[in-house]
Design a protein around this motif. Sequence first.
Motif, PDB file in Angstrom:
ATOM      1  N   LEU A  71      62.110  63.361 114.191  1.00 56.95           N
ATOM      2  CA  LEU A  71      63.054  64.422 114.675  1.00 56.95           C
ATOM      3  C   LEU A  71      62.936  63.644 116.267  1.00 56.95           C
ATOM      4  O   LEU A  71      62.086  62.782 116.479  1.00 56.95           O
ATOM      5  N   VAL A  72      64.416  63.562 117.246  1.00 54.14           N
ATOM      6  CA  VAL A  72      64.435  63.200 118.369  1.00 54.14           C
ATOM      7  C   VAL A  72      64.305  64.206 119.180  1.00 54.14           C
ATOM      8  O   VAL A  72      64.825  65.173 119.553  1.00 54.14           O
ATOM      9  N   ARG A  73      63.343  64.029 120.832  1.00 60.64           N
ATOM     10  CA  ARG A  73      63.454  64.430 122.090  1.00 60.64           C
ATOM     11  C   ARG A  73      64.957  63.936 123.009  1.00 60.64           C
ATOM     12  O   ARG A  73      64.338  62.710 123.331  1.00 60.64           O
ATOM     13  N   VAL A  74      65.645  64.833 123.274  1.00 66.42           N
ATOM     14  CA  VAL A  74      66.239  64.681 124.032  1.00 66.42           C
ATOM     15  C   VAL A  74      66.170  65.780 125.259  1.00 66.42           C
ATOM     16  O   VAL A  74      66.630  66.692 124.920  1.00 66.42           O
ATOM     17  N   TYR A  75      66.367  64.761 126.480  1.00 70.31           N
ATOM     18  CA  TYR A  75      66.206  66.298 127.920  1.00 70.31           C
ATOM     19  C   TYR A  75      67.725  65.952 128.264  1.00 70.31           C
ATOM     20  O   TYR A  75      69.070  64.963 128.547  1.00 70.31           O
ATOM     21  N   THR A  76      67.640  67.181 128.915  1.00 65.69           N
ATOM     22  CA  THR A  76      68.775  67.489 129.941  1.00 65.69           C
ATOM     23  C   THR A  76      68.549  66.885 131.227  1.00 65.69           C
ATOM     24  O   THR A  76      67.907  67.274 131.935  1.00 65.69           O
ATOM     25  N   LYS A  77      69.396  66.665 132.414  1.00 62.75           N
ATOM     26  CA  LYS A  77      69.622  66.103 133.571  1.00 62.75           C
ATOM     27  C   LYS A  77      71.041  66.854 134.309  1.00 62.75           C
ATOM     28  O   LYS A  77      71.911  66.311 133.747  1.00 62.75           O
ATOM     29  N   LYS A 111      84.162  70.527 122.925  1.00 58.90           N
ATOM     30  CA  LYS A 111      85.516  70.997 123.973  1.00 58.90           C
ATOM     31  C   LYS A 111      85.547  70.621 125.030  1.00 58.90           C
ATOM     32  O   LYS A 111      86.690  70.235 125.624  1.00 58.90           O
ATOM     33  N   GLN A 112      84.863  71.153 126.119  1.00 61.45           N
ATOM     34  CA  GLN A 112      84.924  70.458 127.052  1.00 61.45           C
ATOM     35  C   GLN A 112      84.739  69.346 127.899  1.00 61.45           C
ATOM     36  O   GLN A 112      84.610  68.919 128.892  1.00 61.45           O
ATOM     37  N   PHE A 113      84.183  68.433 126.966  1.00 63.89           N
ATOM     38  CA  PHE A 113      82.992  67.639 126.640  1.00 63.89           C
ATOM     39  C   PHE A 113      84.550  66.125 128.060  1.00 63.89           C
ATOM     40  O   PHE A 113      85.390  65.642 127.426  1.00 63.89           O
ATOM     41  N   LYS A 114      83.956  65.160 128.867  1.00 66.12           N
ATOM     42  CA  LYS A 114      84.400  64.085 128.755  1.00 66.12           C
ATOM     43  C   LYS A 114      83.610  62.809 129.364  1.00 66.12           C
ATOM     44  O   LYS A 114      84.569  62.462 128.163  1.00 66.12           O
ATOM     45  N   TYR A 115      82.967  62.575 129.310  1.00 63.13           N
ATOM     46  CA  TYR A 115      82.014  62.002 128.806  1.00 63.13           C
ATOM     47  C   TYR A 115      80.130  63.091 129.382  1.00 63.13           C
ATOM     48  O   TYR A 115      80.434  63.309 129.854  1.00 63.13           O
ATOM     49  N   ALA A 116      79.796  61.462 129.277  1.00 64.46           N
ATOM     50  CA  ALA A 116      78.250  61.536 129.053  1.00 64.46           C
ATOM     51  C   ALA A 116      77.501  60.190 129.802  1.00 64.46           C
ATOM     52  O   ALA A 116      77.722  59.487 129.416  1.00 64.46           O
ATOM     53  N   LEU A 117      76.418  60.416 130.884  1.00 63.78           N
ATOM     54  CA  LEU A 117      75.768  59.366 131.561  1.00 63.78           C
ATOM     55  C   LEU A 117      74.435  59.876 130.864  1.00 63.78           C
ATOM     56  O   LEU A 117      73.622  61.291 130.811  1.00 63.78           O
ATOM     57  N   VAL A 123      70.605  52.717 125.729  1.00 61.04           N
ATOM     58  CA  VAL A 123      72.031  52.281 126.725  1.00 61.04           C
ATOM     59  C   VAL A 123      71.256  51.080 127.126  1.00 61.04           C
ATOM     60  O   VAL A 123      69.774  50.670 127.450  1.00 61.04           O
ATOM     61  N   LYS A 124      72.173  50.252 127.573  1.00 61.65           N
ATOM     62  CA  LYS A 124      71.418  49.044 128.782  1.00 61.65           C
ATOM     63  C   LYS A 124      71.440  48.897 130.128  1.00 61.65           C
ATOM     64  O   LYS A 124      71.078  48.415 130.266  1.00 61.65           O
ATOM     65  N   HIS A 125      72.240  49.713 129.988  1.00 60.62           N
ATOM     66  CA  HIS A 125      72.228  50.333 131.613  1.00 60.62           C
ATOM     67  C   HIS A 125      71.730  51.988 131.833  1.00 60.62           C
ATOM     68  O   HIS A 125      72.232  52.798 131.453  1.00 60.62           O
ATOM     69  N   ARG A 126      71.429  52.172 133.066  1.00 57.41           N
ATOM     70  CA  ARG A 126      70.889  53.159 133.029  1.00 57.41           C
ATOM     71  C   ARG A 126      71.185  53.615 134.711  1.00 57.41           C
ATOM     72  O   ARG A 126      70.924  53.544 135.732  1.00 57.41           O
ATOM     73  N   PRO A 127      71.826  54.908 134.964  1.00 50.78           N
ATOM     74  CA  PRO A 127      72.679  55.377 133.672  1.00 50.78           C
ATOM     75  C   PRO A 127      73.754  54.535 132.602  1.00 50.78           C
ATOM     76  O   PRO A 127      74.113  53.610 133.725  1.00 50.78           O
ATOM     77  N   GLN A 128      74.425  55.034 132.013  1.00 55.04           N
ATOM     78  CA  GLN A 128      75.484  54.297 131.316  1.00 55.04           C
ATOM     79  C   GLN A 128      75.966  55.498 130.816  1.00 55.04           C
ATOM     80  O   GLN A 128      76.075  56.231 130.093  1.00 55.04           O
ATOM     81  N   ARG A 129      77.358  55.465 131.332  1.00 52.69           N
ATOM     82  CA  ARG A 129      78.601  55.771 130.888  1.00 52.69           C
ATOM     83  C   ARG A 129      78.714  55.923 129.168  1.00 52.69           C
ATOM     84  O   ARG A 129      79.261  54.867 129.049  1.00 52.69           O
ATOM     85  N   ASP A 140      65.856  59.940 125.642  1.00 48.67           N
ATOM     86  CA  ASP A 140      66.737  60.045 126.077  1.00 48.67           C
ATOM     87  C   ASP A 140      66.457  61.070 127.442  1.00 48.67           C
ATOM     88  O   ASP A 140      66.379  61.830 126.806  1.00 48.67           O
ATOM     89  N   ILE A 141      67.722  60.779 128.169  1.00 50.87           N
ATOM     90  CA  ILE A 141      67.794  61.611 128.765  1.00 50.87           C
ATOM     91  C   ILE A 141      69.388  61.779 128.983  1.00 50.87           C
ATOM     92  O   ILE A 141      69.909  60.909 129.872  1.00 50.87           O
ATOM     93  N   VAL A 142      69.975  62.556 128.996  1.00 47.34           N
ATOM     94  CA  VAL A 142      71.108  62.973 129.211  1.00 47.34           C
ATOM     95  C   VAL A 142      72.151  64.003 130.112  1.00 47.34           C
ATOM     96  O   VAL A 142      71.441  65.048 130.615  1.00 47.34           O
ATOM     97  N   GLN A 143      73.203  63.364 130.488  1.00 45.57           N
ATOM     98  CA  GLN A 143      73.760  63.948 131.051  1.00 45.57           C
ATOM     99  C   GLN A 143      75.414  64.083 130.812  1.00 45.57           C
ATOM    100  O   GLN A 143      76.052  63.242 131.466  1.00 45.57           O
ATOM    101  N   ILE A 144      75.761  65.814 130.901  1.00 52.17           N
ATOM    102  CA  ILE A 144      77.084  66.048 130.461  1.00 52.17           C
ATOM    103  C   ILE A 144      78.103  65.934 131.427  1.00 52.17           C
ATOM    104  O   ILE A 144      77.680  67.035 132.499  1.00 52.17           O
TER     105      ILE A 144
END
Length: 148
Positions: A71-77, A111-117, A123-129, A140-144
């Motif tokens: 399993l993988v834990r991914v955190y929301t931001k 359906k509303q997704f544009k990109y994620a940070l 990812v190589k850079h923090r944050p990365q698009r 990982d931490i993800v912002q939609i």
Amino acid sequence: MNDDYDIDDLVDVIEGSRVYIPAIYVINKIDQITIEELEVMDKLQHYCPICAFHEWNLDGLIEMAWEYLDLVRVYTKPKGKLPDFNEPVVLHRHRCSVEDFCNRIHKTLIKQFKYALVWGSSVKHRPQRVGRDHVLHDEDIVQIIKRI
């Protein structure tokens, strides 16, 4: 092929319906055994010694369960806020793209997704698009970012 096969292998071929899943042998009450007995058990595969009464190695058991379940834990931001480390989104390692992450939160989000940070080891850079096909790593931490 000259391999040794047992009766279980024959049944698996005939029935074709058996599925083997990972197992962890949890050995409790290790406070009541000797060091020599523990060393003998150490030769076993897929085992985790614990003492529930004294709460010894419970963290090791939890970590082993995460590893075996893959399993993988991914955190929301949320935008403009700190990441929420209390309730991660849990994904299976083989289905942990940004799209899978969005679908786990809400089916219409993609359906509303544009990109994620993304912040983290994927990812190589923090944050990365990143796009919807980006594969996320554990913690990982993800912002939609949604379309307007």
